[in-house]
Design a protein around this motif. Sequence first.
Motif, short mmCIF file in Angstrom:
data_model
loop_
_atom_site.label_atom_id
_atom_site.label_comp_id
_atom_site.label_asym_id
_atom_site.label_seq_id
_atom_site.Cartn_x
_atom_site.Cartn_y
_atom_site.Cartn_z
N GLY A 8 -0.11 -55.99 41.66
CA GLY A 8 1.21 -55.96 40.80
C GLY A 8 2.02 -54.69 41.32
N GLY A 9 1.69 -54.28 42.53
CA GLY A 9 2.69 -53.06 42.77
C GLY A 9 3.58 -53.98 43.88
N GLY A 10 4.69 -53.32 44.13
CA GLY A 10 5.69 -53.66 44.94
C GLY A 10 5.78 -53.02 46.46
N ASP A 11 5.69 -53.65 47.50
CA ASP A 11 5.74 -53.23 48.48
C ASP A 11 7.39 -52.84 48.96
N ASP A 12 8.32 -53.55 48.18
CA ASP A 12 9.64 -53.31 47.98
C ASP A 12 10.08 -52.16 47.15
N GLY A 13 9.33 -51.46 46.71
CA GLY A 13 9.78 -50.40 45.93
C GLY A 13 9.64 -50.49 44.54
N GLU A 14 9.17 -51.77 44.27
CA GLU A 14 9.07 -52.11 42.60
C GLU A 14 7.87 -51.27 42.03
N PRO A 15 7.73 -51.00 40.91
CA PRO A 15 6.80 -50.16 40.44
C PRO A 15 5.58 -51.08 40.07
N ALA A 16 4.54 -50.61 40.18
CA ALA A 16 3.18 -51.39 39.99
C ALA A 16 3.08 -51.82 38.52
N PHE A 17 2.50 -52.90 37.98
CA PHE A 17 2.34 -53.28 36.59
C PHE A 17 0.88 -53.63 36.50
N ASP A 18 0.56 -53.40 35.39
CA ASP A 18 -0.92 -53.82 35.04
C ASP A 18 -0.84 -55.26 34.16
N PRO A 19 -1.11 -56.27 34.79
CA PRO A 19 -0.87 -57.53 33.88
C PRO A 19 -1.98 -57.66 32.99
N VAL A 20 -3.11 -57.10 32.91
CA VAL A 20 -3.97 -57.46 31.84
C VAL A 20 -3.46 -56.46 30.61
N ALA A 21 -3.20 -55.08 30.90
CA ALA A 21 -2.69 -54.18 30.00
C ALA A 21 -1.32 -54.97 29.38
N LEU A 22 -0.42 -55.67 29.88
CA LEU A 22 0.70 -56.24 29.40
C LEU A 22 0.46 -57.31 28.53
#
Length: 179
Positions: A8-22
Amino acid sequence: MPGGGAGGGGDDGEPAFDPVALADQARDAMHLPGPGLNSSPGADAPVLVQVPVWLWVDEAAWEPVIAEAEVPGGAVSVTATPTSADWSMGDGEVVTCSGPGRPYDPGRDDPASASPDCGHTYTRASTGDYTVEVEVTWSVSWEATDGTGGELAPLFTEADTEVDVVESQGLVQTRAAAP
C-alpha cells in the motif's frame, strides 16, 4: 497503478495505507437496513396452533450494501451481503432461512400450506405473547485498489415483535333421536 504495491505504500511519494484497517473502518461505518419482520398471519392477529406461519423480511433489506473509504494512496470497497435469517419463534424453536422468505399471497397461496421458503408451525398456545425475533447475518468482503481483499467479521441486524398463539377448539354436540 502508481504506488500500488501490495504494502500500500507508494514508490512515487504517496503515503502507505493499510487496506485492512481502512476496510474495517468502512465496515464499522456501514448503515444496514433493519430486517422489516413480516409474517402471515400478521402479528396484529392471533396465530392458531397447528396453522402454518409464513415468515419473510422486506426485500429491500435483502440487498447487498456497499461502503467505500479512501485515503491518500488507496481506497477500499466493502460489500455486506445478507446470507441467512434466524427466526427465534418464542416457543423455543429457531428457524434458519437461507433467503428472505416469500410473502404470503392470498390469491396464490393456500392458507393451510406451509411456506416453501421460510415458516413455522406452533404446536402449543402461548400463555402470554411469544416474542418473535429475526436476526439477519451479513457476510462482509472487501477489495482494495492495491489488489488485496478478503473477508471481515459478519454484521447482524435484528427486529422483533410479539405474537399471541391461541388454540381453537370445536364443540361436538349430539342430538338425541326424536321419539
